[in-house]
Design an enzyme around this catalytic site. Structure first.
Site, PDB file in Angstrom:
ATOM      1  N   GLU A 138      52.143 -21.372 -21.338  1.00 57.33           N
ATOM      2  CA  GLU A 138      52.235 -21.864 -20.431  1.00 57.33           C
ATOM      3  C   GLU A 138      51.596 -23.630 -20.385  1.00 57.33           C
ATOM      4  O   GLU A 138      52.387 -24.950 -20.167  1.00 57.33           O
ATOM      5  CB  GLU A 138      51.790 -21.735 -19.199  1.00 57.33           C
ATOM      6  CG  GLU A 138      52.303 -19.953 -18.917  1.00 57.33           C
ATOM      7  CD  GLU A 138      51.275 -19.189 -18.025  1.00 57.33           C
ATOM      8  OE1 GLU A 138      52.583 -18.710 -17.343  1.00 57.33           O
ATOM      9  OE2 GLU A 138      49.953 -18.966 -17.966  1.00 57.33           O
ATOM     10  N   GLU A 158      51.846 -11.534 -19.972  1.00 55.39           N
ATOM     11  CA  GLU A 158      51.329 -10.750 -19.073  1.00 55.39           C
ATOM     12  C   GLU A 158      51.433  -9.906 -18.430  1.00 55.39           C
ATOM     13  O   GLU A 158      50.427  -9.050 -18.003  1.00 55.39           O
ATOM     14  CB  GLU A 158      51.016 -12.253 -17.894  1.00 55.39           C
ATOM     15  CG  GLU A 158      50.798 -13.521 -18.614  1.00 55.39           C
ATOM     16  CD  GLU A 158      51.569 -14.591 -19.174  1.00 55.39           C
ATOM     17  OE1 GLU A 158      50.794 -15.557 -19.413  1.00 55.39           O
ATOM     18  OE2 GLU A 158      52.624 -13.986 -19.408  1.00 55.39           O
TER      19      GLU A 158
END
Length: 286
Positions: A138, A158
């Site tokens: 990210e 995640e």
């Protein structure tokens, strides 16, 4: 009867950092190159695959805030130390002992880091030299573009850990990849190798590992040679115009264009072209 062994994490090719690893160097390195025009930022915890601790995130914010006010800096290159990982994201061993309040406090700090990177007026690009997972992936997505080594890997694991990705990928990844591929990455946690990320447009260029930083510096020097005022203006036009109706996006573009048209860099650039010489552009003043 339950088993304690699993191959669930094997595809990710990394494990939690070893406990009580002594930190002997700064977790983020900042170096100024090319007479201060290039800022090279290096995530510097290679012994833990550049996992981002609370302290490292805070230092990364400080580094980008310092770069933001240095008018001489015309481009930022972000990379990771070592040849194995750009960053595997948040330091999961540190998070293991966190209370809910600790977690939320760290989340707010990391949000500030990513926001600071996304809001940089100067161009910022990432040279991904290995694994880029979770918050590391990210962080790379938060920059203007990505180049990578042929050994790089991108992933958002995640959901495998019981989390919804929270560092930007649900918003950013579908802008870099086809929507279906972005959703597959977010749903499954399966990593995507560099050549696939390049084929799909997430990565601009692929280079052999020993040639990646040479390529990054080559790109950075090209940007440095252009008008920083014009480069920053066009970056702002792209970011503000993205997702707007076409005429609003064009109005934003024209505002940037007219401001550059009356700037001394326009006179210098066209003069240099007609004289057959290299231009000398001023540091950005807006």
């Amino acid at each position: 009867m339950s088993s304690t062994s699993t191959d669930r994490w094997a595809a990710l090719d990394f494990a939690p950092p070893a406990p009580d690893v002594e930190e002997t160097q700064a977790s983020v390195l900042l170096e100024y190159l090319a007479d201060g025009h290039i800022a090279l930022v290096t995530l510097n915890r290679p012994h833990v695959d550049n996992a981002i601790s609370t302290e490292m995130g805070a230092l990364l914010t400080e580094v980008f805030e310092e770069i933001a006010v240095r008018t001489a800096v015309r481009v930022v290159v972000l990379t990771g130390a070592g040849d194995r990982a750009f960053s595997v994201g948040s330091d999961l061993r540190q998070r293991k002992a966190m209370t809910k309040e600790d977690w939320l406090r760290q989340r707010q700090a990391f949000d500030r880091t990513l926001y600071t990177v996304r809001q940089m007026r100067k161009p910022v690009f990432t040279a991904v030299n290995g694994i880029a997972y979770g918050g590391g992936c990210e962080l790379a997505q938060s920059t203007d573009f990505i180049i990578a080594s042929t050994t790089a890997t991108f992933g958002q694991p995640e959901a495998m850990l019981g989390l919804a990705a929270g560092g930007g990928s649900p918003a950013l990844l579908p802008r870099l990849l086809p929507r279906g591929k972005a959703l597959q990455m977010l749903f499954t946690g399966d990593p995507v190798p560099a050549h696939e990320a390049y084929r799909l447009g997430m990565v601009n260029e692929l280079h052999e590992p020993d040639q990646l930083m040479e390529a990054a510096q080559r790109i950075a020097h090209k940007i440095v040679g252009n008008s920083p005022t014009a480069v920053q203006a066009v970056k702002r036009a792209v970011h503000l115009g993205e997702g707007q109706p076409i005429e609003e996006a064009i109005a934003i573009m024209m505002d940037a264009h007219w401001r550059s048209a009356v700037h001394p860099d326009r006179v210098e650039g066209i003069g240099a072209f007609n004289d057959g010489r290299d231009p000398t552009f001023q540091d950005s003043d807006f």
